[in-house]
Design an enzyme around this catalytic site. Structure first.
Site, PDB file in Angstrom:
ATOM      1  N   ASP A 271      -8.965  -1.682   2.590  1.00  0.00           N
ATOM      2  CA  ASP A 271      -8.796  -1.116   3.923  1.00  0.00           C
ATOM      3  C   ASP A 271      -9.811  -1.676   4.914  1.00  0.00           C
ATOM      4  O   ASP A 271      -9.690  -1.450   6.124  1.00  0.00           O
ATOM      5  CB  ASP A 271      -8.923   0.411   3.865  1.00  0.00           C
ATOM      6  CG  ASP A 271      -7.888   1.025   2.938  1.00  0.00           C
ATOM      7  OD1 ASP A 271      -6.772   0.473   2.862  1.00  0.00           O
ATOM      8  OD2 ASP A 271      -8.189   2.037   2.281  1.00  0.00           O
TER       9      ASP A 271
ATOM     10  N   ASP B 265       0.828  -1.210   0.000  1.00  0.00           N
ATOM     11  CA  ASP B 265       0.000   0.000   0.000  1.00  0.00           C
ATOM     12  C   ASP B 265       0.860   1.257   0.000  1.00  0.00           C
ATOM     13  O   ASP B 265       0.636   2.194  -0.776  1.00  0.00           O
ATOM     14  CB  ASP B 265      -0.921  -0.023   1.228  1.00  0.00           C
ATOM     15  CG  ASP B 265      -2.195   0.781   1.012  1.00  0.00           C
ATOM     16  OD1 ASP B 265      -2.544   1.037  -0.155  1.00  0.00           O
ATOM     17  OD2 ASP B 265      -2.840   1.158   2.011  1.00  0.00           O
TER      18      ASP B 265
END
Length: 558
Positions: free
Chosen positions: A443, A365
């Protein structure tokens, strides 16, 4: 010289008052800092009893506007679109003095047009544009010379205003909107509830499997549900993350083709996930199935109705996916179902696998958000480019610069990989285009897999308080709050896993360490995977019910 004695209670009262004053000052500072001046503004047009409003773009630091309509000054509008006003030739000062002047964009800088208009006595300059509206700017030396408001408007909007004829009056104002938009609270609620429900569902399924194993003869055997996937090998985790990286890079280079493949897959997967979620709810409330047979096929009325509803919702979303006004509701509904089903279906076998997977995805990420802008042509991260689409330039501009299309455009295709909630306090969203708060499915799913593992571990140790599950959910809540706080303070999108992974992993490890169960928590399930079956692995130390120190091994209850 006399000394003054302050009683203990009085000193305490003074300290208490000081603390309250400090808190009030801090709250005021936070509130004031959360009020920002947008570069989009409103052009209020009135002609007789008719009033309309249009989107304009200005530069607040250069030519600030009033924050309310009542405080804004009203001026007559003068049409000078026959010129670009790069000089004052052919313009009579008496015609424009004390009025709002509309000219065409082009041939010279905005500052030059503003200086000419100002020298002619105009009070406001509006620049009509057939191109994308951008935040007007100038050289530093020019800023101090301009004392009249300057803004860009769509030329098609001006043509609509011109239809009203003579006597049009205009006001320009730019109300500030708060960074603390209610959409953030809605997004936080969606994320936390989805993670909590997914973890609870995973734990409930594990409890049912263990009960069915005991009922089946006490040998610890239990069939895995159809389609369930167990990640128990570090190599599989590394391969899984490598495939994600490869897919993201492919999406970056071949977005215009692969986006339709992902949309099709999402429609199928989300419809199936929604069916699974609704079917579980129906089972929970005890809704009957009402089976019937057709040519030796045993069909359930409930399943047919649910399938029709889920497929219809997915089709409606697929057909209207680019309609911003309301389709986000269906996308979020399908997204929640997708995340819940993913967390229930994918099982991490132990904490070691959780640490490896979440750590690798954290690096993934951060790399694709913060590092890739140094390698891309337009300086935009690969993650943002893929998430928002290559044509979503208005959402990717840096700082306070904005871009608003001058003409209606064909909606660009976007990947259905984010939760979207419109900004409720965006006063110009109906004029300049809707603005959204977004949160990626990853997420929710990635920390959710750890929450699901904690929920299953509570089942394995027979924890009535669900200490691991609740602690991990609280850690996720704190992590997502930290993510939004940093985003608001920095004014930039954040890789949420940068905050969520440390919060959840560290909290889970601390709980296991404090309870003296790190060995069991690290090793995980006492069941090994052999094909579709989960078989008791007697080589491992069995997990004990909470509060017990002894247990028989061969199928007897502890």
């Amino acid at each position: 010289m006399e000394s003054v004695f302050v009683p203990h209670k009085s000193r305490k009262a003074n300290v208490s008052k000081m603390e309250r004053a400090v808190r009030i000052v801090v709250l005021l500072a936070v509130f004031l800092s959360s009020e920002i001046n947008c570069q989009e503004a409103i052009l209020h047009v009135s002609h007789g009893n008719t009033e309309r409003e249009y989107c304009i773009v200005h530069n607040h630091s250069w030519t600030p506007l009033s924050q309310t309509l009542d405080a804004a000054l009203q001026y007559p509008l003068v049409n000078m679109t026959s010129t670009v006003l790069c000089n004052s030739s052919g313009v009579t000062p008496d015609v424009v003095k004390g009025k709002a002047l509309v000219v065409m964009r082009g041939d010279c800088d905005f500052s030059q047009k503003a200086l000419v208009a100002q020298s002619l006595g105009a009070t406001t300059l509006l620049i009509a544009s057939n191109r994308t509206l951008i935040t007007p700017s100038a050289n530093d030396s020019e800023y101090a010379k301009i004392h009249i408001p300057l803004a860009l408007m769509r030329y098609r909007d001006f043509l609509e205003v011109q239809v009203s004829g003579e006597g049009v009056q205009v006001k320009l104002y730019a109300p500030p909107h708060s960074k603390l938009d209610p959409s953030i609270a809605v997004m936080l609620l969606i994320a936390v509830v989805t993670v909590a429900l997914g973890g609870f569902w995973s734990g409930a399924c594990e409890r049912d499997r263990l009960k069915s194993g005991v009922a089946g003869g006490g040998r610890g055997e239990s069939k895995a549900e159809s389609g369930e996937l167990f990640l128990y090998s570090p190599l599989k985790v590394v391969v899984f993350v490598a495939l994600m990286c490869g897919m993201l890079v492919l999406m970056y280079f071949f977005y215009n083709v692969l986006v339709y493949v992902i949309i099709a897959i999402f429609c199928l997967a989300s419809a199936s996930a929604l069916f699974s979620c609704l079917d579980a709810v129906m089972d929970l409330i005890g809704c009957g199935t009402g089976s019937f047979s057709v040519r030796n096929w045993n069909l359930s009325v409930r399943s047919l109705i649910l399938a029709a509803v889920c497929i219809s919702i997915a089709v409606v979303w697929g057909v209207n996916r680019n309609e911003d006004r309301w389709i986000w509701i269906l996308q979020d509904l399908l997204g929640i179902a997708f995340c819940l089903n993913f967390m229930k279906t994918i099982s991490l076998s132990n904490f070691k696998i959780c640490v490896i997977l979440l750590s690798l995805l954290l690096v993934y990420d951060v790399f694709f958000v913060f590092i890739t802008p140094f390698f891309t042509k337009n300086g935009v991260s690969i993650m943002v480019q893929v998430a928002l689409g290559p044509d979503a330039s208005g959402e990717k501009t840096q700082g306070n610069m904005v871009e608003v299309p001058a003409e209606p455009q064909t909606p660009s295709e976007k990947l259905p990989v984010v939760m979207r909630v419109p900004r409720f306090s965006s006063w110009a969203q109906n004029l300049c285009g809707m603005q959204f708060s977004i949160l990626g499915y990853g997420d929710i799913i990635v920390p959710g897999l750890l929450v699901a593992y904690c929920s299953r571990f509570d089942v394995w140790i027979n924890s009535s308080k669900k200490i691991y599950f609740i602690s991990c959910c609280i850690a996720y809540l704190l992590g997502i709050i930290a993510t939004f706080a940093v985003m608001l303070l920095s004014g930039m999108g954040q890789p949420a896993l940068l905050y969520l992974v440390p919060f959840t992993l560290i909290t889970s490890a601390v709980v296991a360490g404090c309870r003296g169960e790190m060995r069991q928590f690290w090793a995980g399930t006492t069941y090994e995977v052999r094909g579709p079956e989960r078989v008791l692995d007697s080589s491992r130390e069995p997990l004990l019910p909470e509060g017990r120190t002894d247990c028989s091994v061969e199928g007897d209850k502890c």
